[in-house]
Enzyme design. Structure first.
Site, PDB file in Angstrom:
ATOM      1  N   ASP A  64       0.820  -1.205   0.000  1.00 32.92           N
ATOM      2  CA  ASP A  64       0.000   0.000   0.000  1.00 32.92           C
ATOM      3  C   ASP A  64       0.854   1.254   0.000  1.00 32.92           C
ATOM      4  O   ASP A  64       2.075   1.198   0.138  1.00 32.92           O
ATOM      5  CB  ASP A  64      -0.943   0.009   1.209  1.00 32.92           C
ATOM      6  N   ASP A  73      -8.352  -3.588  14.491  1.00 33.18           N
ATOM      7  CA  ASP A  73      -9.717  -3.842  14.024  1.00 33.18           C
ATOM      8  C   ASP A  73      -9.774  -4.979  13.013  1.00 33.18           C
ATOM      9  O   ASP A  73     -10.809  -5.210  12.394  1.00 33.18           O
ATOM     10  CB  ASP A  73     -10.328  -2.569  13.429  1.00 33.18           C
ATOM     11  N   HIS A 110      -7.876  -5.249  10.211  1.00 39.51           N
ATOM     12  CA  HIS A 110      -7.557  -4.930   8.817  1.00 39.51           C
ATOM     13  C   HIS A 110      -6.200  -5.502   8.421  1.00 39.51           C
ATOM     14  O   HIS A 110      -5.310  -5.678   9.251  1.00 39.51           O
ATOM     15  CB  HIS A 110      -7.617  -3.423   8.555  1.00 39.51           C
ATOM     16  N   GLU A 136     -10.006  -1.982   5.425  1.00 38.83           N
ATOM     17  CA  GLU A 136     -10.703  -1.755   6.684  1.00 38.83           C
ATOM     18  C   GLU A 136     -11.911  -2.692   6.792  1.00 38.83           C
ATOM     19  O   GLU A 136     -12.329  -3.300   5.795  1.00 38.83           O
ATOM     20  CB  GLU A 136     -11.171  -0.300   6.764  1.00 38.83           C
TER      21      GLU A 136
END
Length: 259
Positions: free
Chosen positions: A66, A135, A137, A142
């Site tokens: 990314d 979370d 990800h 996400e």
């Protein structure tokens, strides 16, 4: 999916380095690299093996997961700069063969399509290293990301921006958008290797490994992969219901099998 519970981050680093070394010693290796704190021990071990044992990256091609939108590649917190600082500047990989999405591209959608095509043209990724967010990800996929998504622009949650604020002067300086390999792109790698340490990751690891396959926990996509290995320390494994089973299977694993 294989879950390997380790006694320390250093042990995780050695195991991950073993996986990467096997690929690097093969023909035309294509390696997937991640940034963040989780991969650092593995990168340090790979650098050590390069310097002390002669492990070569010379024939390798690397793709990053990314990149932030709006940060030039020269920015110290761009992921292109971070991976140079953490790994590639310290080994003999050709810098021209280390690729990342261009977050400054005028047409972000076209840049994402170009990046996916470049990975395919290289023959696909042999091994992809992953961290996991609190979370759940992976990359910057996400919660509620499509399980078949390809490389695309994404909007970061407030939580992820706060988690990454330690690399910037304030959370307000963390970009709001990124380009990230999608879960479908990530899953096209032949081997997925996820690492996590510390109790802050325990809930996410439990959801990814033992929860339902769901967009609510993007890392759960590893359950669907043909070859996925999860390396965790005791703290990150503390919420796993089947921890004793994972220890048992590892203790009785044939020596020839490897990871």
């Amino acid at each position: 999916m294989e879950v390997v519970i380790c006694g320390s981050g250093e042990e995780i680093g050695r195991h991950v380095a073993d996986v990467y070394e096997a690929v690097l010693r093969g023909p035309a290796p294509v390696i997937g690299l991640a940034t963040g704190s989780s991969p650092l021990v593995a990168y340090q071990e790979l650098i050590r093996r390069h310097r002390e044992d002669g492990l070569s990256f010379a024939g390798a091609t690397a793709f990053l997961l990314d990149e932030y939108v709006g940060l030039p590649l020269s920015h110290p917190e761009s992921y292109a700069a971070v991976i140079r600082r953490e790994l590639t500047d310290h080994v003999d990989i050709d810098p021209a063969r280390v690729f990342s999405p261009d977050g400054t591209a005028a047409d972000l959608a076209a840049e994402c399509a170009r990046y996916d095509a470049a990975i395919a043209a290289a023959g696909g990724v042999h091994v992809q290293l992953l961290g996991i967010g609190t979370d759940g990800h992976v990359g910057f996929n996400e919660p509620m990301s499509s399980l078949t998504s390809r490389t695309r622009p994404k909007t970061l949650t407030r939580q992820t921006r706060e988690d990454n604020a330690r690399f910037f002067d304030s959370v307000d300086e963390v970009p709001t958008h990124v380009l990230t390999q999608g879960l479908g792109t990530i899953s096209s790698a032949r081997h997925l290797v996820l690492v996590a340490t510390g109790s802050a990751k325990a809930e996410a690891i439990a959801a990814a490994v033992e929860g339902p396959l769901s967009a609510r926990c993007p890392a759960s996509i590893l359950q669907w992969h043909r070859h996925a290995t999860v390396f965790v320390d005791e703290a990150a494994a503390s919420r796993l219901e089947f921890a004793d089973y994972y220890r048992h299977t590892l203790a009785h694993k044939p020596d020839w099998q490897g990871f």
